[in-house]
Design an enzyme around this catalytic site. Structure first.
Site, mmCIF file in Angstrom:
data_model
loop_
_atom_site.group_PDB
_atom_site.id
_atom_site.type_symbol
_atom_site.label_atom_id
_atom_site.label_comp_id
_atom_site.label_asym_id
_atom_site.label_seq_id
_atom_site.Cartn_x
_atom_site.Cartn_y
_atom_site.Cartn_z
ATOM 1 N N ALA A 170 30.232 79.688 29.554
ATOM 2 C CA ALA A 170 29.147 78.765 29.202
ATOM 3 C C ALA A 170 29.587 77.414 28.649
ATOM 4 C CB ALA A 170 28.212 79.438 28.191
ATOM 5 N N ALA A 171 30.710 77.351 27.939
ATOM 6 C CA ALA A 171 31.090 76.087 27.284
ATOM 7 C C ALA A 171 31.354 74.999 28.332
ATOM 8 C CB ALA A 171 32.329 76.300 26.425
ATOM 9 N N ASP A 213 31.611 82.604 25.439
ATOM 10 C CA ASP A 213 32.912 81.947 25.474
ATOM 11 C C ASP A 213 33.829 82.684 24.514
ATOM 12 O OD1 ASP A 213 34.119 79.180 26.627
ATOM 13 O OD2 ASP A 213 35.087 79.722 24.736
ATOM 14 N N ASP A 261 35.211 87.933 25.969
ATOM 15 C CA ASP A 261 35.955 87.742 27.206
ATOM 16 C C ASP A 261 35.018 88.084 28.363
ATOM 17 O OD1 ASP A 261 37.517 88.017 29.491
ATOM 18 O OD2 ASP A 261 39.177 88.994 28.453
ATOM 19 N N CYS A 299 33.639 73.552 40.367
ATOM 20 C CA CYS A 299 33.690 72.088 40.547
ATOM 21 C C CYS A 299 34.931 71.723 41.343
ATOM 22 C CB CYS A 299 33.642 71.362 39.204
ATOM 23 S SG CYS A 299 34.952 71.843 38.053
#
Length: 463
Positions: free
Chosen positions: A275-276, A298, A325, A393
């Site tokens: 998520a971070a 996270d 984790d 990404c």
């Protein structure tokens, strides 16, 4: 007068925007530190005024963006000695040459003199004389600089002229052909703009645009997502009332596409496995109208604090932060699982030029193991009839279509849900995946796939 401490002396040696630029570049080159973190620490230190901070940011990004071209020129004018130079000499030559070749507002004489004075402080008169001679020779012959001949070695030409690693250029040439590869390399070297995601929990997109108009902030509309606007630059963001009150957040449009593909509904339970720093978690909560639960994972408390701060600013109240984790996390099954997987980041080179020089082909293979392990756990965490969105990404097929194809072969209970049901066709590949490219969509390169788990068969009736 008290003697300066070694730390104070060291700081004074690397003073000013150009000295600080060398310090940042040295650290990025010598360690596994990433540019954005090293640069942010210098910008927060309070040593530089706003003008110098702007020059520092421009120079370090520019040097890393154009490093291969700069090094080619410097090797040519130093008879091959540049590559053997000590790191301070190397990086002040790069900093000075970047200003000479790319920054019209900096006089050539200033770029040379500042570089020479810096090396004089650090290394003495003799190296300073060599720096001076090389730079002045380049300026005298600037119109006659020669690059590799594309007819003799196209990979070498593209790698030098557009400043990318050879292995990356070769992969993209094989995949896209020369014209598209050249446009991709050019797009990666553009100074990136900024995309703003309107926080629809607090303001409508129309009202937000009216506020920008009132403050005479120029923007363009996103062609893909109506709650996004693009701006060329935005100074003093942290002090802006619109930002402090949570009316928008900074997020590339490509990062919002997986959230739209996830199609979360108010009242559902969503797990965001990686998520971070929280852009996708807060986006999902916004789509859900702050109703339901978003479990954001996270490993590191510092990163969870970033998500917490962002959620508070944006007025998001349904995020449940978990330090865990993501490969082994267990919990109640979710309606949707978002896996924004760790990846090579090769879709984000315009924003993170240092990634060009920190990645190699081996990294992709290592990341595949993590990506597969995370996707296996996502499959365990989603309800029958629920959906996973896997996103990255990067534009590399081994991290994208390769991962999904192998997963579907292992898991016949999952099927691909085509992305055009949820997003405009412009960002959907023929295979039904979300796929963006910097030179085509003018946003980061990215990938996303929506995978639906078959519902449990109905229970058989009693005889």
């Amino acid at each position: 007068m008290p003697e300066a401490t070694p730390a104070a002396e060291w700081k004074s040696l690397y003073s000013g925007p150009r000295g600080t630029a060398v310090k940042v570049l040295n650290r990025v080159e010598r360690t596994d530190s990433y540019l954005d973190k090293v640069l942010d620490a210098e910008l927060r230190s309070g040593e530089l005024n706003d003008l110098d901070k702007g020059l520092l940011t421009e120079v370090v990004h520019g040097v890393l963006r154009w490093q291969n071209r700069l090094d080619w020129v410097l090797n040519g004018f130093s008879h091959g000695n540049f590559s053997k130079s000590e790191i301070n000499v190397k990086n002040i030559l790069r900093v000075s040459l970047y200003q000479i070749l790319f920054l019209e507002r900096v006089p050539h004489s200033a770029a040379v003199n500042e570089g020479v004075e810096f090396i004089k402080r650090i290394r003495g008169e003799k190296p300073a004389g060599l720096v001076n001679a090389v730079l002045r020779n380049i300026i005298r012959n600037i119109e006659g600089i020669r690059y590799p001949d594309p007819n003799e070695d196209l990979v070498q030409y593209l790698a030098v002229f557009y400043s990318h690693p050879h292995w990356m250029v070769k992969r993209w040439l094989d995949r896209y052909g020369r014209e598209a590869t050249e446009r991709l390399l050019m797009a990666n070297n553009e100074r990136p703009g900024m995309a703003l995601r309107v926080n629809r929990l607090k303001i409508s997109p129309a009202d937000f645009r009216a506020r920008l108009d009132a403050q005479q902030i120029p923007y363009t509309l996103s062609e893909i997502l109506p709650h996004f606007v693009r701006v060329k630059t935005l100074s003093g963001i942290a002090q802006m009332d619109l930002f402090r009150t949570g009316m928008f957040t900074i997020q590339d449009e490509s990062a919002a596409l997986p959230c739209q593909l996830l199609d979360p509904k108010p009242g559902q339970r969503i797990i965001d496995l990686c998520a971070a720093p929280g852009g996708k978690s807060t986006n999902i909560a916004e789509i859900m109208e702050n109703k339901g639960e978003v479990v954001a994972l996270d490993k590191y408390e510092a990163k969870l604090n970033l998500i917490r701060a962002s959620a508070e600013r944006l007025g998001v109240k349904i995020i449940d932060l978990r330090g865990a984790d993501a490969t082994v996390f267990e919990g109640p099954l979710a309606d949707r699982v978002l896996l924004d997987a760790p990846c090579s980041g090769l879709g984000t080179l315009a924003k993170k030029p240092d990634m060009k020089w920190k990645r190699d082909i081996g990294d992709i293979r290592k990341l595949n193991l993590t990506q597969e392990a995370l996707l296996e756990n996502a499959a365990r965490l989603v309800k029958p009839g629920g959906a996973i969105v896997y996103s990255t990404c990067t534009i590399e097929p081994e991290e994208n279509t390769g991962i999904i194809t192998a997963f579907l072969e292992r898991h016949p209970e999952f099927s691909l849900d085509r992305a055009e049901k949820y997003l405009p066709a412009a960002v959907v590949s023929p295979e039904g995946f979300v796929s963006t490219l910097p030179h085509v969509h003018f946003m980061d390169g990215s990938f996303a796939a929506r995978l639906v788990k078959a519902p449990d068969p109905p229970a058989s009736g009693q005889g």
